[in-house]
Design an enzyme around this catalytic site. Sequence first.
Site, PDB file in Angstrom:
ATOM      1  N   ILE A 167       0.856  -1.169   0.000  1.00  0.00           N
ATOM      2  CA  ILE A 167       0.000   0.000   0.000  1.00  0.00           C
ATOM      3  C   ILE A 167       0.899   1.227   0.000  1.00  0.00           C
ATOM      4  O   ILE A 167       2.053   1.164   0.404  1.00  0.00           O
ATOM      5  CB  ILE A 167      -0.987   0.025   1.194  1.00  0.00           C
ATOM      6  CG1 ILE A 167      -0.246  -0.048   2.541  1.00  0.00           C
ATOM      7  CG2 ILE A 167      -1.978  -1.101   1.083  1.00  0.00           C
ATOM      8  CD1 ILE A 167      -1.192   0.009   3.745  1.00  0.00           C
ATOM      9  N   ASP A 168       0.374   2.338  -0.488  1.00  0.00           N
ATOM     10  CA  ASP A 168       1.178   3.536  -0.671  1.00  0.00           C
ATOM     11  C   ASP A 168       1.695   4.086   0.651  1.00  0.00           C
ATOM     12  O   ASP A 168       1.105   3.853   1.716  1.00  0.00           O
ATOM     13  CB  ASP A 168       0.361   4.623  -1.376  1.00  0.00           C
ATOM     14  CG  ASP A 168      -0.046   4.237  -2.785  1.00  0.00           C
ATOM     15  OD1 ASP A 168       0.658   3.403  -3.387  1.00  0.00           O
ATOM     16  OD2 ASP A 168      -1.065   4.759  -3.267  1.00  0.00           O
TER      17      ASP A 168
END
Length: 360
Positions: A167-168
């Site tokens: 995930i970012d």
Amino acid sequence: MEETYDIEDFDELEPAGENANTPDEDTLFEHFRCEVAPGQVPVRIDKYLFERMQHSSRNRIQAAAEAGFIFVNNRQVKSNYKVRPADVITLMLRQPKHDTTIYPEDIPLDIVYEDDALMVINKPAGMVVHPGAGNFSGTLINAVAWHMKDVPDFDPNSPEVGLVHRIDKDTSGLLVVAKTPDAKSSLGKQFFNHDTHRSYNCLVWGHFTEDSGRIEGNITRDPKDRLRMTVAPPGSDIGKPAVTHWKVMEKYGYTTLVECVLETGRTHQIRAHMKHIGHPLFGDERYGGTEILRGQRSASYKAYIQNCFNLCPRQALHARTLGFRHPITGEQMDFTSEWPADFAALIDKWRKLTQNTIIK
């Protein structure tokens, strides 16, 4: 499973000089290597690499080819070369490759669940998950390496263990880490076959006339901004297929709290898809979410929005739930992560606004 590659050195490529077409191979260092998959249709190598090299524009790839730094089967090629199945592509640059060795670092982890096969971690916003592109320490996987430092069979530098998905940096929430090769293989297949369940909560700009919907559109790197993804036109043969299902949770007039369920897991998928349908994530600078896109022109409203940005200084996106089958027992595993403080404070502020103000 096809991968993209994070090659920050590629964008440090110097412009071609007088002798650019005849670089001295003795001074070149390999930065990238891949073999073209069986069944690949002929396609220009600059286009092929653009889809696989993160942080690299097509212009930079073309410049590298013209400078003589891209090889196919150990022979230099130009950017119009068309790749074929079983081709071995290498990128050779003059500077040595950055040291991407993962070293253990004593960084706290919020471990939601752990056993001998896997860990489920609740990642805070602001933490990069894996070294690369200027973030070579302080990442989640450095923290995992420290946590596992006394387990002799766990090598954080082995691709057979570790992160199953990402995930970012500025997205908070759940992700799973495999401790063993068998666990990594099993979980990887579940993600590839879309057998997992992942839902995200996000605050987006704008009002929805419908309560739910489906976004389908290939995700590809934006040629105008190499750090941003975009949605390709319908029927396009570029990019990777992506599907996002969304459902309205709460409406605040100028913004909306939305649940997104991923059918696929592409880079920046929710951020790019929501931007594509005209609802950028609140606070998402890269996708236009830090502009005041809805609402009043008054000074008090502008101050209110700035206070919201200060409360949650990132894209308002949280990986809320994660579900998969345990790689050893086959048991269904489902996890939920509560909103972090910044996200919860942001939603509370919008709820209070709609309670105290008539918004049309």
